[in-house]
Design a protein around this motif. Sequence first.
Motif, PDB file in Angstrom:
ATOM      1  N   ASP A  89      -1.875 -10.996  23.920  1.00  9.04           N
ATOM      2  CA  ASP A  89      -1.599 -12.412  24.172  1.00  9.04           C
ATOM      3  C   ASP A  89      -2.915 -13.132  24.404  1.00  9.04           C
ATOM      4  N   ALA A  90      -3.118 -14.239  23.690  1.00  6.90           N
ATOM      5  CA  ALA A  90      -4.357 -15.003  23.832  1.00  6.90           C
ATOM      6  C   ALA A  90      -4.490 -15.660  25.201  1.00  6.90           C
ATOM      7  N   ALA A  91      -3.403 -15.733  25.965  1.00  8.81           N
ATOM      8  CA  ALA A  91      -3.511 -16.279  27.316  1.00  8.81           C
ATOM      9  C   ALA A  91      -4.465 -15.450  28.173  1.00  8.81           C
ATOM     10  N   MET A  92      -4.668 -14.183  27.803  1.00  5.83           N
ATOM     11  CA  MET A  92      -5.598 -13.340  28.554  1.00  5.83           C
ATOM     12  C   MET A  92      -7.039 -13.841  28.459  1.00  5.83           C
ATOM     13  N   LEU A  93      -7.311 -14.706  27.483  1.00  2.83           N
ATOM     14  CA  LEU A  93      -8.652 -15.284  27.373  1.00  2.83           C
ATOM     15  C   LEU A  93      -9.025 -16.101  28.598  1.00  2.83           C
ATOM     16  N   TYR A  94      -8.012 -16.524  29.344  1.00  3.45           N
ATOM     17  CA  TYR A  94      -8.270 -17.355  30.518  1.00  3.45           C
ATOM     18  C   TYR A  94      -8.698 -16.529  31.729  1.00  3.45           C
ATOM     19  N   MET A  95      -8.544 -15.200  31.668  1.00  4.54           N
ATOM     20  CA  MET A  95      -8.833 -14.350  32.829  1.00  4.54           C
ATOM     21  C   MET A  95     -10.263 -14.522  33.358  1.00  4.54           C
ATOM     22  N   PRO A  96     -11.294 -14.409  32.516  1.00  2.00           N
ATOM     23  CA  PRO A  96     -12.644 -14.576  33.065  1.00  2.00           C
ATOM     24  C   PRO A  96     -12.970 -16.024  33.419  1.00  2.00           C
ATOM     25  N   LEU A  97     -12.262 -16.968  32.824  1.00  2.00           N
ATOM     26  CA  LEU A  97     -12.556 -18.376  33.082  1.00  2.00           C
ATOM     27  C   LEU A  97     -12.129 -18.802  34.482  1.00  2.00           C
ATOM     28  N   VAL A 115      -7.246 -13.068  16.024  1.00  2.00           N
ATOM     29  CA  VAL A 115      -8.227 -14.025  15.512  1.00  2.00           C
ATOM     30  C   VAL A 115      -8.256 -13.953  13.991  1.00  2.00           C
ATOM     31  N   SER A 116      -8.155 -15.117  13.356  1.00  2.00           N
ATOM     32  CA  SER A 116      -8.228 -15.210  11.903  1.00  2.00           C
ATOM     33  C   SER A 116      -9.266 -16.259  11.528  1.00  2.00           C
ATOM     34  N   ASP A 117     -10.421 -15.802  11.063  1.00  2.00           N
ATOM     35  CA  ASP A 117     -11.507 -16.705  10.685  1.00  2.00           C
ATOM     36  C   ASP A 117     -11.787 -17.716  11.796  1.00  2.00           C
ATOM     37  N   SER A 118     -11.956 -17.207  12.994  1.00  2.00           N
ATOM     38  CA  SER A 118     -12.311 -17.949  14.206  1.00  2.00           C
ATOM     39  C   SER A 118     -11.130 -18.656  14.856  1.00  2.00           C
ATOM     40  N   LEU A 119      -9.981 -18.770  14.195  1.00  2.00           N
ATOM     41  CA  LEU A 119      -8.808 -19.414  14.782  1.00  2.00           C
ATOM     42  C   LEU A 119      -7.942 -18.361  15.473  1.00  2.00           C
ATOM     43  N   VAL A 120      -7.307 -18.747  16.580  1.00  2.00           N
ATOM     44  CA  VAL A 120      -6.641 -17.777  17.444  1.00  2.00           C
ATOM     45  C   VAL A 120      -5.136 -18.041  17.502  1.00  2.00           C
ATOM     46  N   TYR A 121      -4.355 -17.002  17.234  1.00  5.74           N
ATOM     47  CA  TYR A 121      -2.905 -17.051  17.432  1.00  5.74           C
ATOM     48  C   TYR A 121      -2.589 -16.762  18.897  1.00  5.74           C
ATOM     49  N   ARG A 122      -1.506 -17.372  19.397  1.00  6.05           N
ATOM     50  CA  ARG A 122      -1.108 -17.085  20.778  1.00  6.05           C
ATOM     51  C   ARG A 122      -0.687 -15.631  20.943  1.00  6.05           C
ATOM     52  N   TYR A 123       0.173 -15.183  20.054  1.00  8.55           N
ATOM     53  CA  TYR A 123       0.705 -13.821  20.060  1.00  8.55           C
ATOM     54  C   TYR A 123       1.368 -13.604  18.712  1.00  8.55           C
ATOM     55  N   MET A 175      -5.675 -24.775  21.549  1.00  7.95           N
ATOM     56  CA  MET A 175      -6.207 -24.550  22.888  1.00  7.95           C
ATOM     57  C   MET A 175      -6.744 -23.132  23.034  1.00  7.95           C
ATOM     58  N   CYS A 176      -6.040 -22.155  22.480  1.00  4.21           N
ATOM     59  CA  CYS A 176      -6.490 -20.770  22.580  1.00  4.21           C
ATOM     60  C   CYS A 176      -7.814 -20.561  21.854  1.00  4.21           C
TER      61      CYS A 176
END
Length: 644
Positions: free
Chosen positions: A514-522, A545-553, A571-572
């Motif tokens: 889940d891309a929401a995990m990207l918020y953990m270090p922030l 990640v697809s060519d720098s763009l991020v799917y939520r899940y 946002m992700c």
Amino acid sequence: MSGERTKPAAQDFWVLSTGSRRSAGTYRSQVWQVTERHCPLRYRRTSTAGGFTPPRRRRVSDRARRFAEGSALEQRTTALHVATADQLCNDNREPARPHVPCHNRQLYLPGTAILITRFMSPEGVGELLDFMPITGNKATDQHRILRILRIVRGHGRFVFECEPRFDYGRVDHETALLEDGQAFRSASEGLNLNPMSRNGSYTKQRTERGFRLVHEASAGDSGGVVLETSPGGPPHIVPIEEMWHMYELTRNFWCSWIGRSKYQGRWQEMVERSAIALKLMTYAPTGALIAAPTAGLPEHVGGERNWDYRYTWIRDASLSVQALLGLDYTEEAEAFLVWLTDRLADAGRKHEPVHVLYRVDGGADLPEHSLPHLDGYQDSRPVRIGNHAAEQLQLDIYGEVLDAVYRAGKCGLQPWWDAWHYLAADVDWLCDNWDRPDDGIWETRGGRQDHTYSRVMSWVAFDRAMRLSRSFGLPGDMPRWMAQRNKVYQQMMERGWDPEQKAFVQRYNSPVLDAAMLYMPLVGFVSPRDPRWRSTLDAIDRHLVSDSLVYRYDPEASPDGLPGAEGTFSMCTFWYVEALASSGRLSEARLTFEKMLTYNNPLGLYSEEIGPTGEQLGNFPQAFSHLALINAAMRLDQLIRARR
């Protein structure tokens, strides 16, 4: 500026159309500030993320997207997504004319929300100004949309249509063509279309649900209209001097407001455009920020992922505080915190949890309904108004709220007693409830789960409550809060970590990322140098990640209760930029950010998602996307300067 009538991409300038026959979804070009209950303004020819839509396929809401659905609203909205006439088209109801190619360009007047559309052909150049005068902080249902047309050189022929729809097209109305303008009246609402004193020749005629005007003009000629909601009398001619005076007041307001921003970094133009977008989505009388000013624009074209975002999500608005404070807009941040305190107080008096979302006036009754008589944007059904997510349990919102209050406190906005009293009570409630399945940040409709992001933000809630108590001497059950914070952390490290994926995952007992995990270090839950975090970031790189763009899940791996796929989540992607930069991958972060800037629309705006060929998907413009852009730009600037 004329053309042959047999093809759909030539000739007349179709300037303005209000309403549509069977439509849902809103064209994507421009956001205007407005505080009105309903405004059915629509443009006949418009720019979308992927071009223009043929005239017989207008997929625009028949109601002009009520911002805050509900009987308690007599005036309430903050921003209105309005498309802009930026395409030339033909009209097969008129005699054929020689084809003359014509092109258009759009831009904002720098530092403002005033849109300029220029039409250019060998026969002449026309220029259109669109704006809404500022109404102030007092709630009212009387608002105006102004449009000024002027011929820069040569001559042109402009076609204007106005066909409003009231109550999402569910009620009829009467049209009166008067000498000094046009009046539209339903049983409960009314609109006036007031013409500007003008020169050049024009003719008008009645249409099925409104009227049509053809304006022939030459260099130096000008014209215009004012669409007025809840008029106090009949239509009237507006002097040209008054129109330009309102233009100057509106221009001066925006230039003054954007001049308060302290951001002077590398991406100033994009950051300022995002800040203006957030301001446009803020309801001035209460300070509430809505998620988006549209409803029904699909996340999957032709599918049923079509939601109503014209409300204030506690999460989204709380996340905006960081962006506003980073730009030095403390007044806007404080206004939202006052609104938030009122919501906390309401929930506390009723002995119930804080709701996930509210109307801009603070109401929480948001029943979700479908409008079966509307086709939906490109046949994306059902069209929904209201939002069932208001009834969901989303435990992460307490973390976003406490983090926003803590950041505000560090910027001099110390919480007052009434606010802290209810915040502390919410933290105590969370002590007993954080270890429950919930619906999660993405508001899935597949049943409640033990979402890891909700656990992370529960940790943030306890952590920020303790910091606030220590920093400002506020009372609180510190031993209990600390104990619960430690339990959340321990549980996350044991159950939120998947040893096979070598990553933190979406929910317990599942390998789904889940891309929401990207918020953990922030938010400081893990260090960006932590091996577990670096491994999680690598897994997200490989799978989301697809060519720098991020799917939520991945909806196939994690069914969310709805059919169909979706695009990458903007946002992700901006969270990904921050995560890369914080983890020492600064060059990758900067390239990803620069790539992301190529996906906005020509006016610098973002929807919720981006499709596989770069098209904008979902409601538009999206506060999530723009606040995340601001935060990512500020973080990149900070780290680039530090490296030097």
